[in-house]
Design a protein around this motif. Structure first.
Motif, mmCIF file in Angstrom:
data_model
loop_
_atom_site.group_PDB
_atom_site.id
_atom_site.type_symbol
_atom_site.label_atom_id
_atom_site.label_comp_id
_atom_site.label_asym_id
_atom_site.label_seq_id
_atom_site.Cartn_x
_atom_site.Cartn_y
_atom_site.Cartn_z
ATOM 1 N N PHE A 158 0.898 -1.073 0.225
ATOM 2 C CA PHE A 158 -0.002 0.195 -0.002
ATOM 3 C C PHE A 158 0.966 1.085 0.192
ATOM 4 C CE2 PHE A 158 -3.047 3.468 1.385
ATOM 5 C CZ PHE A 158 -3.923 2.547 0.818
ATOM 6 N N HIS A 210 0.669 11.756 6.023
ATOM 7 C CA HIS A 210 -0.578 10.760 5.198
ATOM 8 C C HIS A 210 -0.539 9.729 5.933
ATOM 9 C CE1 HIS A 210 2.051 12.606 1.787
ATOM 10 N NE2 HIS A 210 2.554 12.134 2.843
ATOM 11 N N GLY A 211 0.074 9.564 7.286
ATOM 12 C CA GLY A 211 -0.806 8.175 7.972
ATOM 13 C C GLY A 211 -0.486 8.421 9.650
ATOM 14 N N THR A 212 -2.099 8.216 10.205
ATOM 15 C CA THR A 212 -1.623 8.242 11.586
ATOM 16 C C THR A 212 -1.190 6.732 12.077
ATOM 17 O OG1 THR A 212 -4.114 7.211 11.609
ATOM 18 C CG2 THR A 212 -3.126 9.430 12.049
ATOM 19 N N GLU A 270 -3.309 5.016 13.853
ATOM 20 C CA GLU A 270 -4.212 4.088 13.658
ATOM 21 C C GLU A 270 -4.875 3.443 12.525
ATOM 22 O OE1 GLU A 270 -4.213 7.204 15.610
ATOM 23 O OE2 GLU A 270 -4.230 6.767 17.605
ATOM 24 N N TYR A 271 -4.417 4.151 11.154
ATOM 25 C CA TYR A 271 -4.374 3.688 10.173
ATOM 26 C C TYR A 271 -3.459 2.719 10.029
ATOM 27 C CZ TYR A 271 -4.799 4.103 5.390
ATOM 28 O OH TYR A 271 -5.000 4.311 3.918
ATOM 29 N N ASN A 306 -4.305 -0.112 11.029
ATOM 30 C CA ASN A 306 -6.112 -1.055 10.196
ATOM 31 C C ASN A 306 -5.228 -1.789 8.916
ATOM 32 O OD1 ASN A 306 -8.719 -1.350 8.899
ATOM 33 N ND2 ASN A 306 -7.420 0.554 7.362
ATOM 34 N N LEU A 307 -4.910 -0.794 8.402
ATOM 35 C CA LEU A 307 -3.008 -1.402 7.064
ATOM 36 C C LEU A 307 -2.913 -2.599 6.991
ATOM 37 C CD1 LEU A 307 -2.439 2.617 5.464
ATOM 38 C CD2 LEU A 307 -4.142 0.567 4.568
ATOM 39 N N VAL A 334 -5.228 -4.610 7.038
ATOM 40 C CA VAL A 334 -6.130 -5.122 5.815
ATOM 41 C C VAL A 334 -5.068 -5.582 4.824
ATOM 42 C CG1 VAL A 334 -6.978 -3.650 4.424
ATOM 43 C CG2 VAL A 334 -7.995 -3.113 6.023
ATOM 44 N N MET A 335 -4.088 -5.450 5.254
ATOM 45 C CA MET A 335 -2.908 -5.915 3.851
ATOM 46 C C MET A 335 -2.965 -7.649 4.064
ATOM 47 S SD MET A 335 -3.308 -2.715 1.649
ATOM 48 C CE MET A 335 -2.606 -3.501 0.487
ATOM 49 N N LYS A 390 -4.931 -9.575 5.403
ATOM 50 C CA LYS A 390 -5.675 -10.377 4.795
ATOM 51 C C LYS A 390 -6.018 -10.598 3.338
ATOM 52 C CE LYS A 390 -9.565 -8.907 7.711
ATOM 53 N NZ LYS A 390 -10.932 -8.303 8.295
ATOM 54 N N ARG A 391 -4.939 -9.146 2.990
ATOM 55 C CA ARG A 391 -5.462 -9.550 1.258
ATOM 56 C C ARG A 391 -4.726 -10.471 1.137
ATOM 57 N NH1 ARG A 391 -7.617 -3.009 -0.403
ATOM 58 N NH2 ARG A 391 -9.346 -3.894 1.076
ATOM 59 N N GLN A 408 -11.869 0.133 3.124
ATOM 60 C CA GLN A 408 -11.181 -0.814 4.371
ATOM 61 C C GLN A 408 -9.707 0.286 4.771
ATOM 62 O OE1 GLN A 408 -10.579 -5.416 2.942
ATOM 63 N NE2 GLN A 408 -12.292 -5.149 4.672
ATOM 64 N N THR A 409 -9.574 0.715 2.808
ATOM 65 C CA THR A 409 -8.061 1.264 2.928
ATOM 66 C C THR A 409 -8.403 2.847 2.464
ATOM 67 O OG1 THR A 409 -7.565 1.534 0.558
ATOM 68 C CG2 THR A 409 -6.679 -0.069 1.987
ATOM 69 N N SER A 455 -7.140 12.480 0.252
ATOM 70 C CA SER A 455 -6.020 10.453 0.985
ATOM 71 C C SER A 455 -7.061 9.226 1.177
ATOM 72 C CB SER A 455 -5.057 11.644 1.791
ATOM 73 O OG SER A 455 -5.453 11.767 2.729
ATOM 74 N N LEU A 492 -5.576 8.331 4.080
ATOM 75 C CA LEU A 492 -5.848 8.487 5.286
ATOM 76 C C LEU A 492 -6.797 9.031 5.741
ATOM 77 C CD1 LEU A 492 -4.921 8.546 8.188
ATOM 78 C CD2 LEU A 492 -3.935 10.842 7.594
ATOM 79 N N TRP A 514 -10.594 7.481 5.051
ATOM 80 C CA TRP A 514 -10.638 5.798 5.930
ATOM 81 C C TRP A 514 -11.036 7.323 7.906
ATOM 82 C CZ3 TRP A 514 -7.818 5.368 10.128
ATOM 83 C CH2 TRP A 514 -8.433 4.090 10.837
#
Lengths: 162, 265, 792
Positions: free
Chosen positions: B175, B243-245, B247-248, B251-252, B255-256, B258-259, C650-651, C774, C776, C779
């Motif tokens: 991702f 670009h990402g907390t 928490e995010y 989550n990824l 999710v990733m 699982k994928r 999900q993302t 974005s 982020l 989501w």
């Protein structure tokens, strides 16, 4: 300073370089070939793409000292011998694949390498293959069309020859 | 960038000699180091270019191991039939690094030695339990990565090859960070021949690449996406940026993963 | 002979050949004999007192010729960088206009503010020496957030302790209030229009070259408007008379607005060249561009829409804070006012509109026009709040718009514009069909079967471009006229050289303008040469921005052609021994009406230069005419865009599945070029909506200061576009009947994408997400909505 010799667009050339001289600096400043451009300093925009020994590379992220004896092709070497536009260049003009022209040399060089490796790419493969080239003018729409058109012309020519 | 002496040895011993000099630094494909040098964030007095050393390049199958030379480019790995046959996840990974030009120059040894927290290869090295071979010794991947941009490599030590145990199945689910297109959070998932499952996570951890033991255990006993649901992935320890907390990213990770499981199911 | 259908044909671009062969000539491709290199040391602090700048060691470094600081500039008595537009605030007071020094003195006001310049024999020497400059600064609190800037107690400038540049309003506040009081429904939307960096792929570059013998200056620069630079720099900064100053902008690698403005670096290299008697070159790298090119957008807005029970719009109210950054860039003050407030009627017959704009100084890079400039912000405001209203009222987004379209022209808006013509139903109908709007439900269901949320978003934009009558813009505060100029030089054998004040940096003027002239004179395009960019060659022109080149510059060309033809008729009448009133010019021939007597265009031009048999008592020899065209009104391109997206819940990742665009640009000269302009605008608009964000932290550091964090749209992020140019309603007041097309895509597409994503997520109870959407942000919005729904 060291003397670097290489073949650029089929011609033997040599010039002076420091340890930190990048290929793009050597091309633009030493060889006075200004078709290769610099659009960023993080190796992402691809305005500087040339071919080294048949593979596309970012000339802003390649030291010229590593290339003594290499074969380099730049945008200046992409036209036909009689000065007319080469197949990919012609496809860019036909499909309006350029506007300001600044990213164009890198785009042409990337697509040339792409079609060498994958003569009939899908649209998704073309878009993925342009990941190292940023264009701010065209929205890529007509660059993709130019790549498709060039692929068709090149494979048609290949079939005709066979 | 600051100037330096450029040294281009053609054999390893000359490279190692050159790297003993004060302020000497090894240069792989340069796709990460050169931008750093442009920002004047490093000032080596000598750059020792390893790309002229043929013995560092190449891919070979040795029994139940795949051995990739430290100077092998991402492009060569992505295009390799041997890699595709043995560890398809590595082909996926190599073909998703950067862009075609970066793949034509960047090397596996350079990527691992740099240990960028958003780089792709460290996830595979950890997940597959690779052994990193240098001119001096062999280092297990679990011991190799030491946090952001840090490894257990000593001065003058050069990665000559990476030995990957061949898993029964593998995949890389990337991702991307929207700007750099490095990993925002990516997963290398491997099913090993002993039945164990290993999960390498890159891009997410505040200390760089890591294995997620909770996911590995859950998937080891029940290799299904639903097994991932039952695992708690903590936001704590994840990095935080534009670009990402945390928490995010947490989550990824799920999710990733699982994928990745679905890709192998 | 010219092609019969030269107007409206997709002639291939003649400029492409040099670009495709690597023979374009951009500023950085040029080097002057004896050239030196400038490296600019810039502030790393957003706001600080500049205590001292010690250049002693740097001055002694290898290769260094001179080191300049703000003190040198002050002592030389140079002016600051001027602002070209004065806004009068709602109390009748002029805006606050603090000085913008070439190099900082006393204080630095943003990361990137230039402090000192090293001029050396090589770039590397200049950069090495810059590291030896010893700077003593004391940090001050940084003003970053516009919402708190007024009350922070720290002023970016002493003249504006509350950081307020102006407080401006437009429209009838009382009528708007009254309409709200009677409304059946009021929709409110608060949002941020994200700050962007223009990012033309060619970084800025400037070479100053002073010729001591001739006492003459040349500036080579990456500009969209060389004459504007000559005027601003010559008259206001360096006090160089214009006949002693040439500004040449050769091939320019994209502009998008950020190369309109006069920058300190241009003035510096020009002045420094005279100080050291050698050419001085400065080339920005990308990192430097992020902190020195003017940024775009950056509004914080509260908008309210009043509707009656049937969904008719009664009134719109907007309250915006617009970021000026640390200094006023050339056209900055007009962007959130006259280019934004005036567009708030959109395509709709809203009877009352009121707009308030407070322009704020902050410790950030100056903000100015970027592709669309004010009009994207206005369109985003309107097209988002309309969708929110439709969502609240349970109405179809297309039907709510259709209920409110303007259908009678000319139309006077409540915000000071008069739309000359348009047909908004036509472009809406077209785009709904192109995008198969009716089939959306089936596609949504199919996406859902794959776990994806599909959404569709509409945006109906209008823009005012081709700015504009000089008398009007003068009354609104412009310190320049906004006409355009062209010279038609007919050469003796009948070929034509066109000198235009417009500037092409990707727009293809060399092709389009040749088509216009070819059509008017009936000569082939290859007999026509277009010259632009060099103040020594072209008439005084205002350059290219605001989608004005064809509508204004092209009209100037037509006017000059008319003068050529009028003079040619006199010559032809003489040669044909006919009355001038009997001469008609058609298909490249001067004909005596009703006879077969004719003289070709080239015969008449030869006679003009070899005037042996010539009406010399009546007219002068030669055939060269100049025209200045001052437009009577803006032009009003309009259109409808539909964006279809798939959201991965999900993302949070958004995939643009389709983007359909139907535009009314009036008459079209070259459809291929026009569509290309739309494609590029769409990419920039979708980039704003989904990717780009020039984010600052609370200390005033630009977090997204390179392509590692500032997400540029790549080919993989975008689909192929579905673009159609409508039959169109020709502009009623310019001779070509054309409207502008350069900015439309960037104006219309951001709300289309955001509307599509919100449409996809409406079942989650989401009614807004701020750009960029974005992964982020999307989501996070889904998570927050889930928490909220669970609580309810």
């Amino acid at each position: 300073m060291a003397t670097i010799s290489m073949t650029v667009n089929g011609k033997q050339v040599s010039g002076e370089a420091q340890g930190n001289t990048l290929l793009v600096e050597f091309l633009r400043e030493e060889l006075k070939m200004t078709g290769t451009h610099v659009g960023c300093d993080t190796s992402q925009c691809g305005a500087c793409v040339v071919h080294v020994n048949g593979e596309s590379v970012k000339s802003c992220t390649t030291f010229v000292s590593a290339l003594d004896g290499a074969e380099v092709t730049t945008i200046e070497g992409m036209a036909n011998d009689d000065g007319t536009l080469g197949v990919i260049q012609q496809a860019f003009q036909d499909e309006h694949g350029l506007q300001c022209g600044f990213c164009t040399p890198g785009m042409v060089m990337t697509i040339a390498d792409m079609l060498n490796n994958n003569p009939q790419p899908t649209e998704a493969e073309i878009r993925e293959g342009l990941k190292g080239n940023i264009c701010r003018c065209t929205g890529y729409h007509n660059i993709v069309k130019a790549a498709q058109s060039a692929a068709a012309t090149l494979s048609g020519a290949k079939q005709a020859a066979e | 960038m600051y100037n330096f002496e450029f040294n281009r040895p053609t054999d390893l011993s000359a490279a190692v000699d050159a790297l003993r000099g004060d302020g000497a630094q090894a240069l792989g494909g340069g796709q990460t180091l050169i931008p750093v040098l442009k920002q004047r964030l490093a000032a080596p007095t000598t750059l020792v270019d390893l790309t002229g050393i043929e013995s560092l390049k190449g891919i070979r199958r040795m029994g139940d191991m795949l051995v990739i030379g430290g100077g092998t480019t991402h492009g060569a790995v992505a295009a390799s039939g041997d890699v595709a046959a043995a560890i398809p996840g590595l082909v996926e990974l190599a073909s998703k690094i950067g862009d075609p030009q970066v793949r034509n120059r960047g090397t596996i040894g350079g990527s691992l030695a740099n240990n960028d927290p958003a780089a792709c290869y460290p996830a595979a090295a950890l997940a597959l339990g690779a052994t990193i071979e240098t001119n001096q010794r062999k280092i297990e991947a679990d011991d190799f990565f030491q946090g952001l941009y840090a490894t257990s490599l000593e001065e003058g030590e050069v990665i000559t090859a990476v030995h990957f145990p061949i898993p029964t199945a593998s995949t890389y689910q990337k991702f991307e960070q929207p700007a750099s297109r490095f990993s925002l959070t990516s997963i290398f998932l491997a099913k090993m021949s002993d039945g164990s499952v290993r999960v390498g996570v890159t891009g997410a951890g505040a200390d760089g690449v890591f294995r997620h033991e909770g996911l590995e255990q859950a998937l080891g006993s029940n290799f299904s996406a639903s097994a991932v649901d039952g695992v708690s992935v903590a936001a704590e320890g994840m990095s935080n940026d534009l670009h990402g907390t945390p928490e995010y990213r947490a989550n990824l990770v799920k999710v990733m993963t699982k994928r990745a499981v679905e890709a192998l199911s | 002979m010219a092609k019969d259908n030269v107007m409206g044909s997709s002639s291939k671009r003649r400029e492409d050949v040099r670009f495709l062969k690597g023979r374009g000539r951009y500023t950085d491709d040029m080097n002057r004999p004896g050239q030196t290199y400038a490296y600019i040391l810039r502030s790393w602090s957003a706001h600080a007192t500049l205590n001292s700048v010690d250049t002693a060691a740097a001055s002694e470094a290898e290769g260094v010729i001179r080191v300049f600081t703000g003190k040198d500039i002050e002592e030389a008595g140079l002016g600051g960088v001027p602002c070209g537009w004065e806004i009068t605030d709602k109390n009748g007071d002029p805006m606050k206009e603090p000085a913008h020094p070439i190099l900082a003195t006393g204080k630095v006001r943003h990361v990137g503010d230039p402090i000192a310049v090293v001029v050396a024999e090589t770039y590397q020497q200049a950069r090495d020496a810059a590291e030896m400059i010893d700077i003593d600064m004391t940090d001050l609190p940084a003003v970053v957030d516009m919402r708190t800037a007024e009350t922070l107690g720290t002023g970016v400038h002493d003249e504006a302790p509350d950081n307020l540049c102006y407080d401006w309003e437009l429209g009838d506040a009382a009528a708007t209030d009254a309409a709200f009081a009677s409304a059946a429904h009021v929709t409110t939307l608060e949002f941020i229009n994200n700050r962007l960096v223009a990012n033309p792929m060619e970084p800025r570059c400037a070479i100053g070259d002073y010729d001591q013998d001739a006492d003459h200056y040349t500036l080579y620069t990456t500009s969209q408007n060389p004459h504007v630079i000559r005027l601003l720099m010559g008259a206001f900064v360096l006090s160089i008379p214009e006949h002693k100053l040439r500004v040449y902008a050769p091939d320019v690698g994209g502009g998008f607005g950020t190369k309109i403005f006069h920058y300190a670096e241009e003035a510096f290299v020009t002045w420094a060249s005279a100080q050291i008697k050698r050419p001085v070159k400065w080339t920005s790298d990308r990192s430097e561009a992020f902190i020195s090119d003017a940024h775009g957008r950056d509004h914080v807005t509260k908008a309210e829409l009043a509707l009656d029970a049937e969904g008719k719009f009664l009134a719109l109210r907007a309250d915006t804070r617009a970021n000026m950054g640390a200094y006023l860039s050339t056209f900055a003050p007009c962007v959130p006012t006259w280019l934004h407030g005036t567009l708030l009627a959109g395509q709709y017959a809203t009877p009352a509109v009121h707009c308030r704009v407070r322009a704020m100084f902050t410790n950030t890079v100056p903000v100015d026009a970027y592709r669309g400039a004010g009009r994207p912000e206005a369109t985003y405001l309107l097209e988002r709040i309309i969708n929110k209203a439709a969502q609240e009222l349970g109405m179809d987004q297309a039907e709510l718009r259709r209920k409110n379209f303007i259908r009678s022209f000319p139309y006077d808006t409540p915000v000071a514009l008069q739309y000359d013509t348009g047909d908004y139903d036509a472009t809406l109908d077209a785009v709904l069909k192109m995008a198969d709007y009716d089939g959306f439900a089936a596609r949504k269901a199919e996406s859902a079967s794959r776990g994806k949320l599909r959404g569709i978003g509409l945006s109906c934009y209008i823009e005012a471009c081709g700015i504009a009558p000089s008398s009007l813009v003068g009354a609104l505060g412009a310190r320049a006229g906004l006409y355009e100029a062209a010279t038609i030089r007919v050469n003796p054998t009948g070929s034509v050289t066109v000198m235009t004040g417009s500037h092409s940096h990707g727009q293809g003027h060399e092709t389009t303008f040749a088509q216009v002239v070819s059509d008017a004179l009936g000569i082939p395009e290859d007999q026509i040469e277009i010259v632009h960019g060099d103040t020594d060659k072209i008439p005084f022109g205002m350059g290219t921005y605001g989608s004005r080149s064809l509508a204004v510059g092209g009209s100037a060309i037509v006017k000059a052609v008319d003068k050529v033809v009028a003079k040619g008729k006199k010559i032809a009448a003489h040669l044909l021994e006919a009355a001038e009133s009997d001469i008609v010019f058609e298909d490249g021939q001067y004909k005596v009406a009703g006879t077969d007597k004719a003289k070709a265009f080239a015969e008449v031009s030869l006679a003009a230069y070899v005037p042996h048999n010539y009406p010399i008592e009546e007219i002068e020899p030669g055939l060269e005419e100049t025209a200045f065209y001052d437009p009577k009104n803006f032009t009003y391109p309009a259109g409808s865009y539909l964006c279809e997206v798939e959201v991965d819940p999900q993302t949070g990742k958004v995939e643009i599945v389709a983007l359909s665009a139907s535009d009314d640009f009036g008459n079209v000269v070259n459809p291929m070029i026009v569509e290309g302009q739309v494609h590029g605008g769409l990419a920039q608009g979708l980039g704003q909506a989904m990717l780009e964000n020039a984010a600052y932290d609370e200390h005033g550091q630009l977090v997204a200061g390179s392509y590692m964090d500032y997400a540029m749209p790549l080919a993989v992020d975008l689909p192929s576009f579905n673009v159609e140019t409508a039959e169109g309603t020709p502009c009623t007041h310019n001779p070509l009947g054309v409207k502008g097309c350069g900015e439309a895509g960037a104006i219309g597409s951001p709300p289309a994408l955001v509307n599509a994503v919100v449409n996809a997520l409406q079942d989650h109870g989401i009614d807004h997400i701020d750009m960029p959407l974005s992964p982020l942000r999307v989501w996070t919005a889904i998570q927050n909505a889930s928490v909220k729904q669970a609580a309810e």
